[in-house]
Design an enzyme around this catalytic site. Structure first.
Site, PDB file in Angstrom:
ATOM      1  N   ASN A  13     -12.754  -3.182 -12.089  1.00  0.00           N
ATOM      2  CA  ASN A  13     -11.838  -2.141 -12.550  1.00  0.00           C
ATOM      3  C   ASN A  13     -11.184  -2.692 -13.806  1.00  0.00           C
ATOM      4  OD1 ASN A  13      -9.851  -0.276 -13.006  1.00  0.00           O
ATOM      5  ND2 ASN A  13      -8.633  -0.785 -11.191  1.00  0.00           N
ATOM      6  N   LYS A  15      -9.361  -1.227 -15.961  1.00  0.00           N
ATOM      7  CA  LYS A  15      -8.050  -0.652 -16.317  1.00  0.00           C
ATOM      8  C   LYS A  15      -8.033  -0.316 -17.807  1.00  0.00           C
ATOM      9  CE  LYS A  15      -6.239  -3.130 -12.407  1.00  0.00           C
ATOM     10  NZ  LYS A  15      -5.122  -3.753 -11.722  1.00  0.00           N
ATOM     11  N   HIS A  99      -6.003   5.073  -7.481  1.00  0.00           N
ATOM     12  CA  HIS A  99      -5.568   3.680  -7.631  1.00  0.00           C
ATOM     13  C   HIS A  99      -4.040   3.643  -7.614  1.00  0.00           C
ATOM     14  CE1 HIS A  99      -4.732  -0.190  -9.470  1.00  0.00           C
ATOM     15  NE2 HIS A  99      -5.941  -0.539  -9.072  1.00  0.00           N
ATOM     16  N   GLU A 101      -1.964   2.223  -9.378  1.00  0.00           N
ATOM     17  CA  GLU A 101      -1.326   2.394 -10.697  1.00  0.00           C
ATOM     18  C   GLU A 101      -1.301   3.872 -11.095  1.00  0.00           C
ATOM     19  OE1 GLU A 101      -3.775  -0.481 -12.729  1.00  0.00           O
ATOM     20  OE2 GLU A 101      -2.851  -2.052 -11.512  1.00  0.00           O
ATOM     21  N   GLU A 171      -6.486  -1.817  -1.056  1.00  0.00           N
ATOM     22  CA  GLU A 171      -5.833  -2.628  -2.078  1.00  0.00           C
ATOM     23  C   GLU A 171      -4.335  -2.731  -1.776  1.00  0.00           C
ATOM     24  OE1 GLU A 171      -8.332  -2.824  -5.864  1.00  0.00           O
ATOM     25  OE2 GLU A 171      -6.915  -1.175  -6.107  1.00  0.00           O
ATOM     26  N   GLY A 177      -2.907  -7.765  -9.188  1.00  0.00           N
ATOM     27  CA  GLY A 177      -2.462  -8.375 -10.434  1.00  0.00           C
ATOM     28  C   GLY A 177      -1.379  -9.423 -10.262  1.00  0.00           C
ATOM     29  N   SER A 217      -6.290  -9.207  -6.507  1.00  0.00           N
ATOM     30  CA  SER A 217      -6.437 -10.616  -6.874  1.00  0.00           C
ATOM     31  C   SER A 217      -7.664 -11.280  -6.252  1.00  0.00           C
ATOM     32  CB  SER A 217      -5.166 -11.412  -6.541  1.00  0.00           C
ATOM     33  OG  SER A 217      -4.064 -10.903  -7.273  1.00  0.00           O
TER      34      SER A 217
END
Ligand code: PGA
Length: 259
Positions: A13, A15, A99, A101, A171, A177, A217
């Site tokens: 991914n 991003k 996701h 985010e 996730e 991250g 991660s």
């Protein structure tokens, strides 16, 4: 993982990273490094604008190119958005949906995730549906209930037949991250619970055919241990997918797991 019943998928991914030229340079670098028979689906999801350049650059390799989001409507007045049909028209097969985010910064909810899953399936795309709890939710002890709600809402109206074309990515938000990975036991427990849920809401054959990925991660060091877990069928990888050597190490880790 369990290759007998379901696909192993190593998905990057990206991003909002890399330009089209940087994508081409990445492709040229990684192509000779890839194992010939990885035994897993290899995928890089990236900003829609870079997809055509990536498809060209990755031609001749087994890496597929996916999208990071899409709108649930087929067309219309939605400035800046991309529709499922626009993705399939250029040969895209996978799209990340929901996701954390997107949920945090763009107001996506479990209900819009469900609409997007519906639209993706109707267009013939495989949605990679992201679910996961925050640190506060984990500490409150509501992870199982929350994940069940997220998964059931996202998949509302999806038939067992269609569910075989859905990928779920667990996730935990606190691991994205942050360099803080869930332990393989923690990740396995949640992925196992998701599969049990699919078994109860559908049937055992369907549940065992669904690929459930872990994300948060995952990196070159911890991938092997996570991928050895029976209900973790691959990874959705952010930071480590931006580096050719790390992404290849994760693919090799998946290839090395006996399943
Ligand atoms: P990370 O991101 O690997 O950088 O934690 C994972 C993701 O957000 O999908």
């Amino acid at each position: 993982m369990n290759r007998k019943y379901r696909k192993t998928i190593i998905a990057g991914n990206w991003k909002m990273n890399k330009t089209a030229s940087e994508t081409a340079a990445f492709a040229n670098e990684i192509k000779p490094m890839l194992p010939k028979n990885p035994g897993c689906e290899m995928l890089l999801c990236m900003p829609a604008v870079n997809i055509p350049a990536a498809q060209k650059a990755f031609k001749g390799s087994k890496i597929r190119i996916g999208a990071e989001t899409m709108h649930y409507e087929a067309s219309g007045a939605f400035t800046g958005e991309v529709a499922a049909g626009m993705l399939t028209d250029i040969g895209v097969k996978y799209v990340i949906i929901g996701h954390s985010e997107r949920r945090q910064y763009y107001g996506e909810t479990d209900l819009t995730v469900n609409k997007k899953v519906r639209a993706a399936l109707d267009a013939g795309l495989t949605p990679i549906v992201c679910v996961g709890e925050s640190l506060e939710q984990r500490e409150l002890g509501v992870t199982d209930e929350l994940l069940a709600y997220q998964v059931m809402t996202a998949l509302s109206g999806v038939s067992s037949q269609e569910l075989r074309h859905v990928v779920i990515a667990y996730e935990p938000i606190w691991a994205i991250g942050t360099g803080k990975t869930a332990t393989s036991e923690q990740a396995q427990e949640v992925c196992g619970n998701i599969r049990t849920l699919l078994r109860k809401s559908n049937d055992a054959r369907t549940a065992r055919a669904v690929s459930i990925l872990y994300g948060g991660s995952m990196n070159a060091k911890n991938a092997a241990e996570l991928l050895r877990m029976p209900d973790i069928d691959g990874g959705l990888i952010g930071g480590a997918s931006l580096k050719t050597a790390d992404f290849v190490t994760i693919i090799e880790a998946a290839a090395a797991v006996e399943a």
